[in-house]
Write an enzyme that holds these catalytic residues in place. Structure first.
Site, PDB file in Angstrom:
ATOM      1  N   ASP A  69       0.896  -1.052  -0.076  1.00 44.56           N
ATOM      2  CA  ASP A  69      -0.043  -0.036   0.127  1.00 44.56           C
ATOM      3  C   ASP A  69       1.013   1.096   0.082  1.00 44.56           C
ATOM      4  O   ASP A  69       1.126   1.558   1.192  1.00 44.56           O
ATOM      5  CB  ASP A  69      -0.817  -0.115   1.265  1.00 44.56           C
ATOM      6  CG  ASP A  69      -1.937   1.009   1.355  1.00 44.56           C
ATOM      7  OD1 ASP A  69      -2.067   1.633   0.351  1.00 44.56           O
ATOM      8  OD2 ASP A  69      -2.679   1.315   2.164  1.00 44.56           O
TER       9      ASP A  69
ATOM     10  N   GLU B 173      -2.654  10.164  -1.130  1.00 42.81           N
ATOM     11  CA  GLU B 173      -3.718   9.177  -1.012  1.00 42.81           C
ATOM     12  C   GLU B 173      -4.299   8.904   0.337  1.00 42.81           C
ATOM     13  O   GLU B 173      -5.565   9.070   0.703  1.00 42.81           O
ATOM     14  CB  GLU B 173      -3.679   7.939  -1.771  1.00 42.81           C
ATOM     15  CG  GLU B 173      -4.995   7.046  -1.963  1.00 42.81           C
ATOM     16  CD  GLU B 173      -5.440   6.240  -0.913  1.00 42.81           C
ATOM     17  OE1 GLU B 173      -6.489   5.822  -0.980  1.00 42.81           O
ATOM     18  OE2 GLU B 173      -4.895   5.965   0.036  1.00 42.81           O
ATOM     19  N   GLU B 174      -3.178   8.620   1.258  1.00 40.91           N
ATOM     20  CA  GLU B 174      -3.780   8.106   2.764  1.00 40.91           C
ATOM     21  C   GLU B 174      -4.324   9.306   3.346  1.00 40.91           C
ATOM     22  O   GLU B 174      -5.162   8.898   4.430  1.00 40.91           O
ATOM     23  CB  GLU B 174      -2.363   7.759   3.333  1.00 40.91           C
ATOM     24  CG  GLU B 174      -1.877   6.253   2.467  1.00 40.91           C
ATOM     25  CD  GLU B 174      -2.841   5.288   2.547  1.00 40.91           C
ATOM     26  OE1 GLU B 174      -4.030   5.237   3.223  1.00 40.91           O
ATOM     27  OE2 GLU B 174      -2.419   4.147   2.385  1.00 40.91           O
TER      28      GLU B 174
END
Lengths: 459, 459
Positions: free
Chosen positions: B290, B324-325
């Protein structure tokens, strides 16, 4: 990753064969995923028993424990089936070096199953690298005699399913040592049968028995194989030697057992659908994926049926075969006795490709029409469970003898995803920690679902 | 397992769309599996850079290295896209205890992304366990005020795809802290978003920003959550307290970048097909699955095209999104600039569900007719590569903003097998060692194959 917005709780999405089938399959999965017992049983098998090569004390422990496990699940019948098995022992840990002038480079090595010991002081010899049995034949006795033959054809990475790469490389381990012996080789080392570049020897059986000439044979890690090959290329043959020492031996055959559990069919008690794996394992680790997962899934299929109250029309058996790894005696015995007892076998599923996420099932020696019909009947109902790849293909070593002994049986291989199997296959890494709980459970549920469909609607 | 006898080397088994397509796709896979660069690049990103949360020095290193990597691949264009991102830092390692009378039981804990610090001495309070936001509302301020709210709804194991279980449980982490703050809670702890029973806290972002009331919030391991829940049930509320301490803070926004590589289309340079993942990652590990795998696969798609000499008709872009996180700023900026520049986007693929073995692609917001047509066109040619599951479903957080800004674009999620993702997602275990080389490569090849088909034949 975040996707709270886009997800819906759609539990019953199967294109329905019959609404009842869809409901039963959903129940099977719920039982496997919420109340599954396969993972904790596998933990016991791996951690409290461990490696269990045929003929060993651990194999006997595994037999006794497996019987108790199935009895505790309350199956209709649980029994043992006697079978004589080979008793090969590895002996002391093997040692090996590449000898480069005065330098000795240690090599991770493991004797191949069923092979013989080196002399006590080990073997030191020059190395002839070959890529195939054909190349060995071309070189002939004049080159091979007195040497250690090094089989070094790597996995072909282009295959999508890794089992194909294993199949294409496997003749080196299985046939190579006996073939090299004929030309006067003093020993054989084989590049480990894996596509990964790692530091582990991957053991496995080599051809043995009457008429086979035996010389010491062992697998070396792929990294060591690459190193040795490079050195042979750069340094020229006479400067590089190889040393290895192993003390394995074949003891007299031992009485062992297949372990069988059964739910007796309500309509056709003498018709059988079986699901099985092998209880024996190599001695280097815990036999987790090979094939602890397979036997635990097989028992789980019957446990799930009992738990959800499904009583099969035909008898359903979980078979823990003994001696898949170095003799196939359990599989042969099972087929022989089934034929003797005039049992009618509808289908047999083997699960021996690791406890990885399900893909589907392959059907041994069937026609294209058969596969089309199976897909028409069952693909849609299996699709939501991602176990819907139904193809022509292999089944498994333990059920193969049924083909001859029990005409009419359909032999089926359970096919999990193949990508990780040969990373750990036959190595010290085949341990419980490398098994994922849900992947294991989904496999058991997939097989239960498919056996339910066969039981209800045939093949 | 042994199956030397039953395997055949069948390389070209695809039901052919066109013979040329089949050959090109085979070339794509051969390149990925034999000469793949994604795995070694991922190794560098994980081991030489590591965790790279937005705004951090590591994120900047990752940007610079990614640009150089794509330049070394010789893409037609490689450039950075400026974007301001939040800069949240975890601070000192968090500590937590369950306090049971005089006993203090340590709890694995990690602050949620974007949350606030506790007072320096930490927070000690009684715990109210809830299973949902609705339950929180029912209890109301009279029960909640002054307490630590403990969200403890587990994953629903019955889902086949684990992303659904994540989606159904995720409101607790994302919305829970802000909701509990409204009722006067002094802190929030959330059961880690995973189906596995383990000892790791799984971090992740919680709602923040203008209008959101902030109280300290953290994830605790599932084992600790089970223990705490049991104690609350057995001991009654007032006897059990919880203590935690964290020193995270939100610093001023920082200038960062999306990193973009492009092969310019030979026929339609202003029409785009993109493939992307996110370059930022959580700070607890290496951001391997991820989403290191996603960005490395995206660059690999373009590298494969170059390596096999395929020049796309439309421009193909690899996009490494930033943030994104904890903010999604990179995705928003990319869509905004694409619209500003009047780019025509045909399709965008996002790969952000881990580098696991491929299953297929899901299409965001399309009709059943669209899916039927896609399956009719492409399923058969993708089937031999096991990447043929083409369904309606989500795409991804980074490309979602394109939906509004770039009407007509088809948003596609790359879907690997989901079983292992949430075991390691947002934990200290998201490291390179948990990525399998072939699974990673097959994903890159699958996306390259599908982009090739879109480029040639559209959607």
């Amino acid at each position: 990753m975040k996707k709270f917005s886009l997800l819906l709780a759609v539990f019953f999405t199967a294109s329905l064969l019959h609404a009842q089938d869809s409901l039963t399959i959903r129940k099977i999965y719920d039982e496997a995923l919420v109340n599954g017992k396969a993972y904790e049983s596998l933990h016991y098998l791996c951690k409290n028993i461990g490696g269990r090569l045929s003929g060993s004390a651990n194999a006997q422990k595994a037999v006794e424990w497996s019987k108790k496990l199935m009895e505790s699940y309350g199956f209709d019948k649980v029994y043992l089936q006697e079978v004589m098995v080979p008793h090969w022992v590895r002996g002391e840990k093997e040692t090996a070096f590449i000898i480069d002038g005065k330098t000795r480079i240690p090599v991770p090595i493991a004797a191949l199953g069923m092979t013989v010991a080196t002399p006590k002081e080990g073997i030191t010899a020059n190395v002839v690298e070959v890529r195939s049995l054909k190349e060995l034949e071309t070189l002939g006795e004049s080159v091979i005699k007195g040497k250690i033959v090094f089989f070094n054809r790597p996995f072909d990475q282009r295959f999508i399913e890794t089992g194909h790469a294993y199949g294409m490389a496997g003749d080196q381990r299985f046939m190579g040592p006996a073939a090299a012996a004929k030309y006067g080789a003093v020993g054989v080392i084989v590049r480990s049968l894996t596509g990964s570049t790692d530091d582990y020897p991957h053991t496995g059986a080599t051809l043995s028995g009457p008429g086979t000439q035996q010389i010491p044979a062992a697998a070396i890690s792929t990294k060591a194989a690459d190193k040795l090959s490079n050195m042979l290329r750069l340094r020229k043959l006479p400067l590089v030697k190889f040393y290895f020492k192993q003390s394995c031996q074949l003891l007299p055959d031992v009485l062992s057992y297949n372990v069988i559990g059964e739910l007796t069919g309500t309509e056709n008690p003498n018709k059988f659908i079986s699901v099985g794996g092998h209880l024996d394992s190599w001695d280097l680790a815990e036999g987790a994926h090979d094939d602890g997962t397979g036997v635990m899934q097989s028992a789980e299929v019957l446990r799930i049926f009992k738990a959800i109250g499904y009583r099969p029309k035909n008898s359903v058996r979980a078979v823990f075969f003994m001696n898949e790894e170095n003799g196939h005696k359990g599989g042969s015995k099972y087929a022989e006795l089934a034929a003797q007892n005039k049992e009618q076998h509808i289908a047999a599923i083997e699960t021996d490709e690791g406890g990885f996420t399900p893909r589907g099932f392959s059907f041994d020696g069937v026609s294209k029409d058969f596969i089309k019909s199976i897909n028409d009947k069952y693909k849609a109902i299996l699709e939501p469970y991602e176990v819907d790849k139904l193809t022509i293909g292999g089944s498994g070593t333990d059920i193969e003898p049924m083909k001859e002994k029990l005409p009419g049986v359909v032999l089926i291989g359970y096919r999990p995803d193949s990508q990780r199997y040969f990373d750990i296959h036959h190595t010290p890494n085949d341990v419980f920690e490398n098994v994922n709980k849900r992947e294991l459970e989904l496999g058991a549920a997939g097989m239960a679902a498919f056996i339910y469909l066969i039981d209800q609607h045939g093949l």
